[in-house]
Design an enzyme around this catalytic site. Structure first.
Site, mmCIF file in Angstrom:
data_model
loop_
_atom_site.group_PDB
_atom_site.id
_atom_site.type_symbol
_atom_site.label_atom_id
_atom_site.label_comp_id
_atom_site.label_asym_id
_atom_site.label_seq_id
_atom_site.Cartn_x
_atom_site.Cartn_y
_atom_site.Cartn_z
ATOM 1 N N HIS A 13 0.833 -1.209 0.000
ATOM 2 C CA HIS A 13 0.000 0.000 0.000
ATOM 3 C C HIS A 13 0.867 1.257 0.000
ATOM 4 O O HIS A 13 1.930 1.308 0.609
ATOM 5 C CB HIS A 13 -0.903 0.025 1.232
ATOM 6 C CG HIS A 13 -2.091 -0.876 1.123
ATOM 7 N ND1 HIS A 13 -3.134 -0.626 0.259
ATOM 8 C CD2 HIS A 13 -2.407 -2.039 1.772
ATOM 9 C CE1 HIS A 13 -4.042 -1.586 0.381
ATOM 10 N NE2 HIS A 13 -3.629 -2.448 1.281
ATOM 11 N N CYS B 53 0.536 1.516 -5.847
ATOM 12 C CA CYS B 53 -0.411 2.333 -6.608
ATOM 13 C C CYS B 53 0.157 3.714 -6.942
ATOM 14 O O CYS B 53 1.002 4.248 -6.222
ATOM 15 C CB CYS B 53 -1.707 2.503 -5.828
ATOM 16 S SG CYS B 53 -2.680 0.996 -5.715
ATOM 17 N N ARG C 122 0.408 2.204 -11.800
ATOM 18 C CA ARG C 122 1.262 1.549 -10.823
ATOM 19 C C ARG C 122 2.659 2.175 -10.882
ATOM 20 O O ARG C 122 3.169 2.460 -11.967
ATOM 21 C CB ARG C 122 1.370 0.044 -11.094
ATOM 22 C CG ARG C 122 0.053 -0.693 -11.012
ATOM 23 C CD ARG C 122 -0.485 -0.767 -9.608
ATOM 24 N NE ARG C 122 -1.749 -1.507 -9.542
ATOM 25 C CZ ARG C 122 -2.939 -0.947 -9.590
ATOM 26 N NH1 ARG C 122 -3.046 0.373 -9.740
ATOM 27 N NH2 ARG C 122 -4.026 -1.688 -9.509
#
Length: 224
Positions: free
Chosen positions: A123, A191, A200
């Site tokens: 994340h 991300c 990405r």
């Protein structure tokens, strides 16, 4: 204007205001959950994982499972660019419940230090946001990966922004489907932009040094 009509307008306005306040409160709770609670929970999980893994044996080696299941630790990552004390347990798997614990190893890709592509996802926002500052990583930076037997030094070779469909980056040779791996690489995927997922951000590295666990943590080049 009749009393009945005025009352209807008043009640409608009051109801709209109450609904707006309720919606605002729900949004506030959701923001608290994303920005605060998920980070707090991730920190607790990481602390538990580190405490378990750092139960060293008589040779000073950390304890990682030989055949990790989803959510188990597979290595400990250190990125000096993010700070001298930055470390994260990389867990097995990239399902949502795995990534809530920390960066996850793509099942089927190489394990740390092995020939091929050790591919990781993590994340960039919420759930501890381990890769929040990924855009600060520069070519030439060193990243340390700690395993049971070795300290592995990976040097950043390239960074790239790609569409979410660029699955070839998980191949043994990132970006080259079907090509046989001759080197040991690590690919970090997160991300982009930070609070979105339309693309990405990818960091590609090459294994440049390996040191036996008994020798102690190697000194890394300090980021400029």
């Amino acid at each position: 204007m009749s009393t009945t009509f005025r009352n209807l307008i008043t009640n409608t306005v009051r109801l709209a205001a109450e609904l707006a306040l309720t919606a605002g409160f729900v949004l506030l709770l959701f923001a608290f959950y994303l920005l605060v609670w998920t980070g707090h929970r991730n920190a607790a999980v990481q602390a538990d994982l580190l405490a378990e893994i750092r139960t060293t044996d008589s040779n000073g080696k950390i304890q990682l499972p030989a055949k990790p299941s989803n959510g188990d630790g597979v290595a400990i990552m250190h990125i000096p660019r993010f700070g001298d004390d930055w470390e994260q347990v990389i867990v097995e798997g990239t399902e949502n419940e795995d990534l809530m614990k920390g960066p996850g190893h793509f099942k089927g890709t190489a394990m740390p230090g092995k020939k091929g592509n050790f591919a990781i996802a993590g994340h960039r926002a919420t759930h501890g946001e381990p890769f929040a500052k990924v855009e600060e990583i520069e070519v030439g930076d060193e990243i340390l990966v700690e395993t049971n037997d070795e300290w592995l030094v990976y040097t950043v070779a390239w960074t790239q922004i790609v569409p979410p469909t660029a699955m070839s980056l998980l191949e043994p040779v990132p970006g080259y489907p079907g090509k046989k791996a001759k080197q040991r690489q690590m690919t970090i995927i997160t991300c982009h932009p930070r609070w979105g997922s339309t693309e990405r951000y990818v960091v590609g590295t090459q294994l440049t040094k390996r040191v036996a666990a008994e020798a102690g943590r190697p000194e890394l080049k300090q980021p400029a």
